[in-house]
Design a protein around this motif. Structure first.
Motif, mmCIF file in Angstrom:
data_model
loop_
_atom_site.group_PDB
_atom_site.id
_atom_site.type_symbol
_atom_site.label_atom_id
_atom_site.label_comp_id
_atom_site.label_asym_id
_atom_site.label_seq_id
_atom_site.Cartn_x
_atom_site.Cartn_y
_atom_site.Cartn_z
ATOM 1 N N ALA A 146 11.446 -30.948 -18.736
ATOM 2 C CA ALA A 146 12.808 -31.177 -19.235
ATOM 3 C C ALA A 146 13.679 -29.951 -18.974
ATOM 4 O O ALA A 146 14.814 -30.076 -18.495
ATOM 5 C CB ALA A 146 12.774 -31.503 -20.725
ATOM 6 N N LYS A 147 13.138 -28.774 -19.249
ATOM 7 C CA LYS A 147 13.906 -27.542 -19.022
ATOM 8 C C LYS A 147 14.226 -27.368 -17.548
ATOM 9 O O LYS A 147 15.339 -26.985 -17.179
ATOM 10 C CB LYS A 147 13.139 -26.338 -19.567
ATOM 11 N N LYS A 148 13.231 -27.643 -16.673
ATOM 12 C CA LYS A 148 13.468 -27.522 -15.234
ATOM 13 C C LYS A 148 14.576 -28.460 -14.770
ATOM 14 O O LYS A 148 15.333 -28.147 -13.860
ATOM 15 C CB LYS A 148 12.179 -27.808 -14.446
ATOM 16 N N SER B 90 21.418 -33.078 -24.615
ATOM 17 C CA SER B 90 21.882 -33.707 -23.366
ATOM 18 C C SER B 90 21.961 -35.218 -23.494
ATOM 19 O O SER B 90 21.243 -35.830 -24.289
ATOM 20 C CB SER B 90 20.917 -33.393 -22.212
ATOM 21 N N THR B 91 22.837 -35.782 -22.693
ATOM 22 C CA THR B 91 22.889 -37.232 -22.522
ATOM 23 C C THR B 91 22.490 -37.517 -21.074
ATOM 24 O O THR B 91 23.095 -36.971 -20.150
ATOM 25 C CB THR B 91 24.297 -37.777 -22.811
ATOM 26 N N GLY C 295 12.893 -38.425 -22.226
ATOM 27 C CA GLY C 295 12.811 -38.832 -23.619
ATOM 28 C C GLY C 295 13.278 -37.764 -24.594
ATOM 29 O O GLY C 295 13.513 -38.049 -25.773
ATOM 30 N N GLU C 296 13.424 -36.515 -24.110
ATOM 31 C CA GLU C 296 13.897 -35.438 -24.971
ATOM 32 C C GLU C 296 15.408 -35.479 -25.182
ATOM 33 O O GLU C 296 15.948 -34.743 -26.004
ATOM 34 C CB GLU C 296 13.488 -34.078 -24.381
ATOM 35 N N ALA C 297 16.107 -36.315 -24.412
ATOM 36 C CA ALA C 297 17.568 -36.370 -24.489
ATOM 37 C C ALA C 297 18.039 -37.712 -25.024
ATOM 38 O O ALA C 297 17.260 -38.650 -25.185
ATOM 39 C CB ALA C 297 18.156 -36.136 -23.101
ATOM 40 N N ARG C 298 19.335 -37.785 -25.282
ATOM 41 C CA ARG C 298 19.945 -39.074 -25.614
ATOM 42 C C ARG C 298 20.159 -39.831 -24.312
ATOM 43 O O ARG C 298 20.466 -39.240 -23.282
ATOM 44 C CB ARG C 298 21.298 -38.859 -26.314
ATOM 45 N N MET C 299 19.999 -41.128 -24.357
ATOM 46 C CA MET C 299 20.166 -41.947 -23.157
ATOM 47 C C MET C 299 21.590 -42.495 -23.098
ATOM 48 O O MET C 299 22.178 -42.813 -24.124
ATOM 49 C CB MET C 299 19.161 -43.101 -23.140
ATOM 50 N N ALA C 300 22.121 -42.584 -21.884
ATOM 51 C CA ALA C 300 23.468 -43.120 -21.680
ATOM 52 C C ALA C 300 23.403 -44.282 -20.714
ATOM 53 O O ALA C 300 22.578 -44.298 -19.798
ATOM 54 C CB ALA C 300 24.389 -42.041 -21.123
ATOM 55 N N ALA C 301 24.246 -45.257 -20.924
ATOM 56 C CA ALA C 301 24.337 -46.373 -19.979
ATOM 57 C C ALA C 301 24.998 -45.889 -18.695
ATOM 58 O O ALA C 301 24.684 -46.343 -17.621
ATOM 59 C CB ALA C 301 25.131 -47.515 -20.579
ATOM 60 N N ARG C 302 25.927 -44.960 -18.805
ATOM 61 C CA ARG C 302 26.600 -44.396 -17.649
ATOM 62 C C ARG C 302 27.596 -43.340 -18.063
ATOM 63 O O ARG C 302 27.505 -42.192 -17.693
ATOM 64 C CB ARG C 302 27.295 -45.497 -16.853
ATOM 65 N N ALA D 174 32.861 -36.009 -10.584
ATOM 66 C CA ALA D 174 33.379 -35.340 -11.782
ATOM 67 C C ALA D 174 32.529 -34.129 -12.172
ATOM 68 O O ALA D 174 32.792 -33.499 -13.199
ATOM 69 C CB ALA D 174 33.433 -36.337 -12.937
ATOM 70 N N GLY D 175 31.493 -33.823 -11.367
ATOM 71 C CA GLY D 175 30.699 -32.622 -11.607
ATOM 72 C C GLY D 175 29.372 -32.826 -12.307
ATOM 73 O O GLY D 175 28.682 -31.864 -12.627
ATOM 74 N N VAL D 176 28.979 -34.090 -12.545
ATOM 75 C CA VAL D 176 27.689 -34.347 -13.196
ATOM 76 C C VAL D 176 26.582 -34.208 -12.140
ATOM 77 O O VAL D 176 26.657 -34.835 -11.081
ATOM 78 C CB VAL D 176 27.655 -35.758 -13.824
#
Length: 200
Positions: free
Chosen positions: A85-87, A94-95, A112-119, A148-150
């Motif tokens: 996850a850190k790598k 995070s999302t 699984g360590e982050a929140r999930m986003a649909a987009r 947008a920089g993601v």
């Protein structure tokens, strides 16, 4: 890290020529002595007189590496390996937007360590792809977000004999106007390339 050295190994009274490799989270010996040594099982690790010394079980092991390399390897073994996850730049805050199917336990744990986003609102995109068509679709789907920089991680099977290679992934990303900036081993069978928008 992938450091390697041809050296003399002394193991429990036996002396042998080996090729030693530091491949976190393991020290690998090939040649006259063949062993895979998890960092977590090495004790009393130290650099001393141009050698790397440690205990493995009840055995004392010495690798004659030279002072600089012995110091570097001791530090690598004693420094905790960052989590996947850190790598990938994923934190509990995070999302993450996942494209494709996560079919690997290590990758599943990391996302699984982050929140999930649909987009919308994703901080990181992870795309698990197997074919050229899936690769192209992933870049196309994420075009607005990457513009947008993601950052987007493209995760695919490592090694030869698979439908897509590192060169395929890199060239498809470049054609999409984004550039690879980092590589990470995801698991024994998967690797990942991180892409970001080109700086104008």
């Amino acid at each position: 890290m992938g450091q390697e050295a041809n050296c003399i190994c002394e193991w429990g009274g036996e002396t042998a020529r080996v090729k030693a490799l530091v491949e976190p989270p393991e020290l690998i010996l090939r040649g006259e002595i063949r062993r895979r040594l998890p960092f977590s099982e090495l004790r009393q690790v130290r650099a001393e007189g141009g050698t790397l010394r440690f205990k493995f079980g009840s055995d004392v092991v010495v690798l004659k590496l030279g002072a600089a390399m012995a110091e570097k390897w001791a530090k690598a073994i004693l420094t905790p390996t960052p989590s996947l996850a850190k790598k990938l730049g994923i934190t509990p805050e995070s999302t993450v937007w996942v494209i494709g199917t996560v079919d690997d336990a290590a990758l599943e744990t990391a996302v699984g360590e982050a929140r999930m986003a649909a987009r919308k609102g994703a901080d990181v995109i992870v795309a698990r792809v197997n074919t050229s068509a899936e690769l192209a679709r992933a870049f196309k789907s994420a075009a607005k977000e990457t513009s947008a920089g993601v950052p987007i991680w493209i995760v695919y099977r490592k090694g030869p004999g698979h439908p897509i290679s590192e060169a395929d992934v890199r060239s498809t990303g470049l054609a999409s106007g984004i550039v690879d900036v980092k590589v990470a081993s995801v698991s024994p069978v998967l690797t990942g390339l991180k892409f970001v928008r080109r700086k104008s």
